[in-house]
Design an enzyme around this catalytic site. Structure first.
Site, PDB file in Angstrom:
ATOM      1  CB  CYS A  64      -0.996  -0.204   1.202  1.00 20.54           C
ATOM      2  SG  CYS A  64      -2.023   1.264   1.446  1.00 20.54           S
ATOM      3  CB  CYS A  68      -1.365   3.616   8.336  1.00 17.83           C
ATOM      4  SG  CYS A  68      -2.379   4.273   6.893  1.00 17.83           S
ATOM      5  CB  CYS A  71      -0.850  -0.291   8.183  1.00 18.02           C
ATOM      6  SG  CYS A  71      -1.663  -1.690   7.163  1.00 18.02           S
ATOM      7  CB  CYS A 108     -15.266  -7.221   6.605  1.00  9.38           C
ATOM      8  SG  CYS A 108     -16.713  -6.881   7.735  1.00  9.38           S
ATOM      9  CB  CYS A 139     -18.449  -4.805   5.462  1.00  7.81           C
ATOM     10  SG  CYS A 139     -17.704  -3.099   6.120  1.00  7.81           S
ATOM     11  CB  CYS A 199     -18.149   0.093   9.277  1.00  7.19           C
ATOM     12  SG  CYS A 199     -17.209  -0.807  10.260  1.00  7.19           S
ATOM     13  NE  ARG A 277     -17.686  -5.606  13.651  1.00  5.25           N
ATOM     14  CZ  ARG A 277     -17.883  -4.543  12.890  1.00  5.25           C
ATOM     15  NH1 ARG A 277     -16.958  -4.132  12.297  1.00  5.25           N
ATOM     16  NH2 ARG A 277     -19.049  -4.494  12.230  1.00  5.25           N
TER      17      ARG A 277
HETATM   18  N1  SAM Z   1      -6.853   0.635   3.122  1.00  2.77           N
HETATM   19  C1  SAM Z   1      -7.767   0.713   4.007  1.00  2.77           C
HETATM   20  C2  SAM Z   1      -7.961   1.783   4.819  1.00  2.77           C
HETATM   21  O1  SAM Z   1      -7.107   2.073   5.287  1.00  2.77           O
HETATM   22  O2  SAM Z   1      -9.136   2.320   4.991  1.00  2.77           O
HETATM   23  C3  SAM Z   1      -8.482  -0.539   4.504  1.00  2.77           C
HETATM   24  C4  SAM Z   1      -7.899  -1.288   5.333  1.00  2.77           C
HETATM   25  S1  SAM Z   1      -7.010  -0.871   6.606  1.00  2.77           S
HETATM   26  C5  SAM Z   1      -5.887  -2.242   7.307  1.00  2.77           C
HETATM   27  C6  SAM Z   1      -8.423  -0.857   7.905  1.00  2.77           C
HETATM   28  C7  SAM Z   1      -8.194  -0.537   9.477  1.00  2.77           C
HETATM   29  O3  SAM Z   1      -7.563  -1.634  10.132  1.00  2.77           O
HETATM   30  C8  SAM Z   1      -7.358   0.637   9.594  1.00  2.77           C
HETATM   31  O4  SAM Z   1      -8.034   1.834   9.586  1.00  2.77           O
HETATM   32  C9  SAM Z   1      -7.076   0.257  11.284  1.00  2.77           C
HETATM   33  O5  SAM Z   1      -8.038   1.140  12.202  1.00  2.77           O
HETATM   34  C10 SAM Z   1      -6.989  -1.178  11.478  1.00  2.77           C
HETATM   35  N2  SAM Z   1      -5.588  -1.571  11.501  1.00  2.77           N
HETATM   36  C11 SAM Z   1      -4.823  -1.801  10.617  1.00  2.77           C
HETATM   37  N3  SAM Z   1      -3.727  -2.345  11.230  1.00  2.77           N
HETATM   38  C12 SAM Z   1      -3.797  -2.387  12.634  1.00  2.77           C
HETATM   39  C13 SAM Z   1      -3.027  -2.932  13.610  1.00  2.77           C
HETATM   40  N4  SAM Z   1      -1.923  -3.254  13.570  1.00  2.77           N
HETATM   41  N5  SAM Z   1      -3.668  -2.806  15.006  1.00  2.77           N
HETATM   42  C14 SAM Z   1      -4.895  -2.309  15.012  1.00  2.77           C
HETATM   43  N6  SAM Z   1      -5.763  -2.083  13.817  1.00  2.77           N
HETATM   44  C15 SAM Z   1      -5.108  -2.045  12.882  1.00  2.77           C
HETATM   45 FE1  SF4 Z   2      -2.763   1.087   3.573  1.00  6.29          FE
HETATM   46 FE2  SF4 Z   2      -2.651  -0.020   5.884  1.00  6.29          FE
HETATM   47 FE3  SF4 Z   2      -3.068   2.547   5.639  1.00  6.29          FE
HETATM   48 FE4  SF4 Z   2      -5.082   0.944   4.769  1.00  6.29          FE
HETATM   49  S1  SF4 Z   2      -4.263   0.961   6.688  1.00  6.29           S
HETATM   50  S2  SF4 Z   2      -4.087   2.721   3.863  1.00  6.29           S
HETATM   51  S3  SF4 Z   2      -3.794  -0.766   3.964  1.00  6.29           S
HETATM   52  S4  SF4 Z   2      -1.084   1.491   4.846  1.00  6.29           S
END
Ligand code: SAM
Ligand code: SF4
Ligand code: DTB
Length: 351
Positions: A64, A68, A71, A108, A139, A199, A277
């Protein structure tokens, strides 16, 4: 005789004018008082012995372009997650069928995208239609959406769109620099305007302060309408991510369980009709902490042994937990959706 009276919504819309001071005061309550208030709010609108089961599938993993800090799927993380292409539609439907057999109510689908490309939309639309045909709620979480893409998802019948605000507005840029908090709110508005259920939630335990947790809940509870689902994730610290590595080096960094439960309780009190959730992080939570979260009003979980890339509690552990606590899988409609339908019926009847 035809009833032409304007029918008031039987459930008044919940408050969206919360102040930060009010939310901070809820966090400050003695723990037992906070839990009592949250349990009251929970029982006023939901069955306290029922928990909604949702299943997650990563339909496009890793690589990606966003950064973040939590992530594993960011191209800038060194987490070892391999980037894949968008999954084949049939393989997604097979996974959905398994989730349905395992008793899941909602499927989802998550993609590690900043935003979907228009060329991805036909496959996404087929996935939505196929999963809905199986009788499951759908979702998607695909990153930022344009109004035109949102309309396509709505036409395909998408039930929910997940798009988290993740943290307080003032802390957002410390977590993600490749987009802004306002970008997130814009997509949420597109989703709401297209009539798709929202959501949206975030992550607790990213080294934030209590004030950030107040700001996070405040931002959700003062949206023009509350999200129908509010995922509260506990950070899963993943090696190779900025936050995973940072917290691994900081003693006592893990979120205090009681503070996590307080956050769930405040979400429940401020957004009483929403599904709250208990999302990522259950795998490393004790049964007792999860039980406190359910008492504090959490009424939805992700099932299965995998979230997107991280481990989840798993069906056997959950079956044992539900048996221990006397909980059962939820059936039927969610209060926030029912209230929305009642409001639009009242509007339509008045017209
Ligand atoms: N890329 C899309 C986005 O960012 O909206 C969808 C996937 S993203 C992985 C979905 C959510 O998963 C993130 O907004 C975050 O809140 C949660 N998430 C991701 N990594 C995480 C982690 N290591 N621990 C807890 N929540 C996590
Ligand atoms: Fe990309 Fe992960 Fe951020 Fe979603 S949460 S935008 S998958 S880096
Ligand atoms: C949400 O709030 N939590 C889910 C879902 N929405 C998409 C994702 C949790 C991801 C946990 C880390 C991982 O599996 O990589």
């Amino acid at each position: 005789m035809q009833d032409t009276a304007i029918r008031p919504a039987t459930r008044p819309a919940p408050r969206t004018d919360w102040t930060r001071e009010e939310i901070a005061a809820l966090f400050d309550l003695p723990f037992t008082d906070l839990l009592f208030r949250a349990a009251e709010a929970h029982r006023a609108h939901h069955r306290a012995d029922e928990v909604q089961l949702c299943t997650l599938l990563s339909i496009k993993t890793g690589g990606c372009p966003e950064d973040c800090g939590y992530c594993s799927q960011s191209a800038s993380a060194e987490s070892g997650v391999k980037a894949t292409k968008l999954m084949d539609v049939q393989a997604v439907l097979q996974s959905a069928a398994q989730a349905k057999d395992a008793g899941s109510q909602r499927f989802c689908m998550g993609a590690a995208w900043r935003n979907p490309k228009d060329r991805d939309m036909p496959a996404i639309i087929e996935m939505i239609k196929g999963v809905r045909q199986m009788g499951m709620e759908t979702c998607m979480t695909l990153g930022m959406l344009t109004p035109a893409q949102t309309a396509q998802l709505a036409d395909a019948g998408l039930d929910y769109y997940n798009h988290n605000i993740d943290t307080s507005p003032e802390r957002y840029e410390e977590i993600t620099t490749t987009r802004t908090f306002a970008d997130r709110i814009d997509t949420l508005a597109n989703v709401r305007n297209a009539g798709i259920n929202v959501c949206s939630g975030g992550i607790v335990g990213m080294g934030e302060t209590r004030a950030d947790r107040v700001g996070f809940i405040h931002a959700l509870a003062t949206l023009p309408a509350h999200p129908e689902s509010v995922p509260v994730n506990a950070l899963v610290p993943i090696k190779g991510t900025v936050l995973g590595d940072m917290l691994a080096d900081t003693p006592l960094a893990k979120i205090d369980d009681i503070e996590f439960v307080r956050t769930v309780a405040v979400a429940r009190i401020t957004m009483p009709l929403s599904m709250v959730r208990l999302s990522a992080g259950r795998e490393s939570m004790s049964d007792a902490t999860q039980a406190l979260c359910f008492l504090a009003g959490a009424n939805s979980i992700f099932t299965g042994d995998r979230l997107l890339t991280a481990a989840n509690a798993g069906d056997d552990a959950d079956a044992a937990l539900f048996a221990r606590l006397g909980l059962k899988p939820m059936e039927g409609e969610e209060p926030a959706r029912a209230a929305k339908a009642e409001r639009s019926c009242a509007g339509a009847c008045a017209a």
